[in-house]
Design a protein around this motif. Sequence first.
Motif, short mmCIF file in Angstrom:
data_model
loop_
_atom_site.label_atom_id
_atom_site.label_comp_id
_atom_site.label_asym_id
_atom_site.label_seq_id
_atom_site.Cartn_x
_atom_site.Cartn_y
_atom_site.Cartn_z
N ARG A 1 36.34 44.06 45.04
CA ARG A 1 36.09 42.67 44.65
C ARG A 1 36.97 41.80 44.85
O ARG A 1 36.91 40.60 44.49
N ASP B 1 32.11 37.71 40.88
CA ASP B 1 32.53 37.22 42.05
C ASP B 1 32.82 35.83 42.08
O ASP B 1 33.97 35.26 42.60
N THR C 1 37.07 34.01 42.26
CA THR C 1 37.29 32.78 42.86
C THR C 1 38.26 31.67 41.66
O THR C 1 39.34 31.17 41.94
#
Length: 192
Positions: A6, A82, A86
Amino acid sequence: GYHEQRFPRQFPERDGLGHLPVRFLFVGAVNARKGIHLLLRAFQRFSADQAHLTLVGPLGMAKELLRSRHGNVEYVAALPHDRIVTEYEKAHCFLFPTLIDGGGIVLYEAAAAGLGIIQSANCGDGVREGRLGANGRIVAENTVEAWQAALESVIANPAILRDWSAASWAMREERTWTAYRQRIVELLPKLV
């Protein structure tokens, strides 16, 4: 450990790293047990051109308490993983003022994202010495004043975050789920 699939495989170039304003990040339950009240009070001292704090996670306190006198605190509700990655990539430094925790996975994720870390002494080993030196700082006394001092030291010398970032990145492989599983396999014969 952290799920290595990830997180970025190449060292992330962070816009503004080493300069003001420093973009601080907290990920986890946004509540008193995680020490958020300490950060909110500490951030009252800093202007938006010095520092910005993003809090990401489920809210466990009155939203009105998150208001910042300088507009330098932002709350982002719980995100899919996800999108959390960021947020790690946009930040310059990870903060974890928890009052009590066994071992915060978010500390390993912050290192996996190449972030320097400032954490309380009340949780795991996010900050460590590695082959490139320490990847952050442990705040031994979990008080508003101690957090203000820790944040002030980074704001006064934001270039230190480049060193902390490189140190976190250099130790990230030892914290992957793959490495963790391998250590369990190596340990099992010794326990039986």
